[in-house]
Design an enzyme around this catalytic site. Structure first.
Site, mmCIF file in Angstrom:
data_model
loop_
_atom_site.group_PDB
_atom_site.id
_atom_site.type_symbol
_atom_site.label_atom_id
_atom_site.label_comp_id
_atom_site.label_asym_id
_atom_site.label_seq_id
_atom_site.Cartn_x
_atom_site.Cartn_y
_atom_site.Cartn_z
ATOM 1 N N GLU A 1 3.698 9.361 8.321
ATOM 2 C CA GLU A 1 2.485 10.107 7.958
ATOM 3 C C GLU A 1 1.772 10.834 9.200
ATOM 4 O O GLU A 1 0.611 11.180 9.156
ATOM 5 C CB GLU A 1 1.444 9.252 7.187
ATOM 6 C CG GLU A 1 1.805 8.805 5.900
ATOM 7 C CD GLU A 1 1.808 9.800 4.948
ATOM 8 O OE1 GLU A 1 1.309 11.105 5.271
ATOM 9 O OE2 GLU A 1 2.125 9.744 3.882
ATOM 10 N N GLU B 1 13.701 14.772 7.306
ATOM 11 C CA GLU B 1 14.942 14.856 7.665
ATOM 12 C C GLU B 1 15.602 14.231 8.924
ATOM 13 O O GLU B 1 14.870 14.005 9.819
ATOM 14 C CB GLU B 1 15.663 16.235 7.338
ATOM 15 C CG GLU B 1 15.029 16.863 6.133
ATOM 16 C CD GLU B 1 15.378 18.443 5.838
ATOM 17 O OE1 GLU B 1 16.257 18.999 6.833
ATOM 18 O OE2 GLU B 1 15.258 18.813 5.030
ATOM 19 N N ALA C 1 -2.337 11.014 1.496
ATOM 20 C CA ALA C 1 -1.895 9.666 1.801
ATOM 21 C C ALA C 1 -2.571 9.263 3.030
ATOM 22 O O ALA C 1 -2.754 8.139 3.278
ATOM 23 C CB ALA C 1 -0.217 9.863 1.978
ATOM 24 N N LEU D 1 -2.971 -17.102 17.768
ATOM 25 C CA LEU D 1 -2.152 -18.077 17.188
ATOM 26 C C LEU D 1 -0.885 -18.629 18.172
ATOM 27 O O LEU D 1 -0.257 -19.482 17.473
ATOM 28 C CB LEU D 1 -1.739 -17.339 16.039
ATOM 29 C CG LEU D 1 -2.698 -17.667 14.637
ATOM 30 C CD1 LEU D 1 -3.659 -16.759 14.563
ATOM 31 C CD2 LEU D 1 -1.668 -17.462 13.364
ATOM 32 N N ARG E 1 0.841 -1.384 -0.277
ATOM 33 C CA ARG E 1 0.200 -0.004 -0.063
ATOM 34 C C ARG E 1 0.947 1.227 -0.167
ATOM 35 O O ARG E 1 0.551 2.272 -0.601
ATOM 36 C CB ARG E 1 -1.032 -0.033 1.235
ATOM 37 C CG ARG E 1 -2.269 0.952 1.090
ATOM 38 C CD ARG E 1 -1.747 2.145 1.736
ATOM 39 N NE ARG E 1 -1.412 1.990 3.125
ATOM 40 C CZ ARG E 1 -0.213 2.741 3.837
ATOM 41 N NH1 ARG E 1 0.262 3.629 2.825
ATOM 42 N NH2 ARG E 1 0.270 2.454 4.828
ATOM 43 N N SER E 2 1.945 1.233 0.630
ATOM 44 C CA SER E 2 3.104 2.496 0.784
ATOM 45 C C SER E 2 3.412 2.633 -0.617
ATOM 46 O O SER E 2 3.390 3.706 -0.784
ATOM 47 C CB SER E 2 4.001 2.143 1.645
ATOM 48 O OG SER E 2 4.027 2.560 2.997
ATOM 49 N N ILE F 1 13.146 7.864 3.371
ATOM 50 C CA ILE F 1 12.307 7.959 2.233
ATOM 51 C C ILE F 1 11.742 6.637 1.334
ATOM 52 O O ILE F 1 12.319 5.957 0.931
ATOM 53 C CB ILE F 1 12.863 8.971 1.232
ATOM 54 C CG1 ILE F 1 13.328 10.474 1.994
ATOM 55 C CG2 ILE F 1 12.117 9.435 -0.192
ATOM 56 C CD1 ILE F 1 12.257 10.889 2.707
#
Ligand code: TGC
Ligand code: FAD
Length: 394
Positions: free
Chosen positions: A373, A143, A252, A348, A100-101, A173
């Site tokens: 984000e 950054e 986004a 699980l 998805r990213s 990034i």
């Protein structure tokens, strides 16, 4: 008065959220779901384990499906509704958050700023080839010393004749090392400006960040800009403030509000199937009250989060959504998805920690989604500011 129906609810869509979607949306959603089943699910655990993503191959396939920049109009983009884009994000993230990213970054963070703030020439030059997946983009805002507070960025650009010279370092990034073009946000005398930087420009490099324990089926990189020279035609003319990058984040984050529910659904469904089959003390573990409570909590979280996402989708399609409402969706759906993943993991038992099942992978991925984000804390403060009128950031 209409009567009550006694048709038992579907454990996979308890509130019949599908009934809120149009036929077209369901068709698109099912197409993406099928793609994920065929192309992603059989491979993604290996990619994740190897820390690898076949980015070029996937970009072409996503391009063929019309999923890159799909909610944008024109320039070879599909021009779907925001809700349809969200549903695609949900299905992709049911496969893996890294998948998805990849699509979010391309469409919402690399194509959107060109589409929204670019010149006509820039749009014609870049968008059609980005929509087909021929060109991969990335988005450089964060950054090393500027994460939650991107306005403190040090990357700078200065005019030199008809060119701009950019210096600085971007960090974390997505798609950085595989990108053909980077949207780089930099401080200038005119405010924060966005630059379209072809990654083969001299002075540009993008070393990949290794040893990640989350989002491993995704390329994450540093961007180093050492006297990178670009012509004036490469600056985005439509914005010169933080409004530029923050507008991209709205797009986004909206996709993540949907996407997180895909990861959560995958965890819930895996745990439900497992609980019905796994026998301990002579009975399926799904028959124990404590397990049923976990299953119910997970199902309720997934359904509520899906309803929220669809509601936000409708508001966005009507042009009424606000950034604060998008923060609500990103904030609440991601934290709940993470809780669902942790609960599913416990059902699980030991199997919950392997990559044979998707849960641990989703759980580890969601730690990134919780942070990127806008962190959970930043969205809390955006909403808190909206409630009180008081800014708690600094
Ligand atoms: P502030 O001083 O309030 O505003 C500056 C200018 O920006 C405008 N603005 C917005 N515009 C559009 N959308 C929004 N959400 C906006 N928020 C603010 C504002 O109107 C103003 O415009 P102008 O024209 O008057 O100058 O902003 P601030 O610097 O105080 O920042 C506020 C804060 C903390 C909320 C913001 O910095 C923030 O959101 N920080 C979090 C950083 C972040 O989310 N980084 C994400 C990097 S990208 C990424 O993670 C990609 S992951 C890959 C994937 O998605 O898969
Ligand atoms: P920091 O900002 O240093 O925050 C550390 C902690 O302090 C957090 O808990 C935070 O919530 C808290 N904090 C900070 N300020 C406050 C405050 N005012 N009040 C209360 N708490 C506060 N960025 C891009 O630009 N492009 C990308 O493509 C991209 N992809 C990414 C991919 C991955 C895998 C990851 C992990 C990150 C990615 N990012 C990307 C970066 C991401 O957006 C940042 O990590 C995020 O914005 C947080 O910044 P930071 O990591 O520097 O944390």
């Amino acid at each position: 008065m209409a009567d009550i129906s006694f048709v038992p609810p579907d454990p996979h869509d308890f509130l019949d959220t599908d009934s809120l979607l149009t036929e077209e949306e369901i068709l698109l959603r099912d197409t993406v779901r099928e793609f994920v089943k065929k192309e992603i699910e059989p491979n993604v655990a290996d990619w994740w384990e190897e820390g690898h993503l076949p980015s070029r191959d996937l970009a072409k396939k996503f391009g063929e499906l019309g999923m890159l920049g799909m909610h944008l109009e024109g320039y070879g983009c599909a021009g779907t509704s925001a809700t349809a884009y969200g549903l695609a994000c949900l299905e992709l993230e049911a496969g893996d958050s890294g998948i998805r990213s990849f699509v979010s970054v391309q469409g919402s963070l690399a194509m959107f700023p060109i589409w929204k703030f670019g010149s006509e020439e820039q749009k014609q030059e870049w968008l059609p080839r980005m929509a087909t997946g021929e060109i991969i983009g990335c988005f450089g805002l964060t950054e090393p010393d500027s994460g939650s507070d991107p306005a403190s960025m040090r990357t700078n650009a200065r005019r030199d004749g008809g060119d701009w010279v950019i210096n600085g370092t971007k960090m974390w990034i997505t798609n950085g090392s595989v990108a053909d073009v980077a949207i780089v946000w930099a401080r200038t005398d005119e405010g924060i400006r966005g630059f379209i930087v072809p990654t083969d420009t001299p002075g540009f490099s993008a070393p990949e960040i290794k040893k990640k324990a989350s989002l491993r089926a995704s390329v994450t990189s540093e961007l180093i800009l050492d006297n990178v020279r670009v012509p004036d035609e490469f600056v985005l003319p439509g914005v010169a403030s933080m409004r530029g990058p923050l507008s991209c984040l709205n797009e986004a984050r909206f996709g993540i509000a949907f996407g997180a529910m895909g990861a959560a659904r995958s965890c819930y469904e895996t745990a439900l199937a497992y609980a019905k089959e796994r026998v301990q003390f002579g009975r399926p573990i799904g028959s124990f009250q404590l397990t049923q409570q976990k299953l119910v909590d997970m199902m309720v979280a997934v359904q509520k989060g899906t309803l929220l996402a669809i509601h936000l989708g409708r508001r966005k399609d009507e042009g009424k959504i606000t950034p604060q409402q998008i923060s609500f969706g990103k904030f609440d759906n991601v934290r709940n998805a993470l809780q669902v993943a942790r609960t599913a993991r416990s059902i699980l038992g030991a199997n919950g920690i392997t990559l044979e099942y998707p849960i641990f992978r989703h759980m580890a991925n969601l730690e990134t989604v919780y942070t990127y984000e806008g962190t959970n804390e930043i969205h809390t403060l955006v909403i808190g500011q909206s409630l009180t009128g008081l800014d708690a950031f600094a």
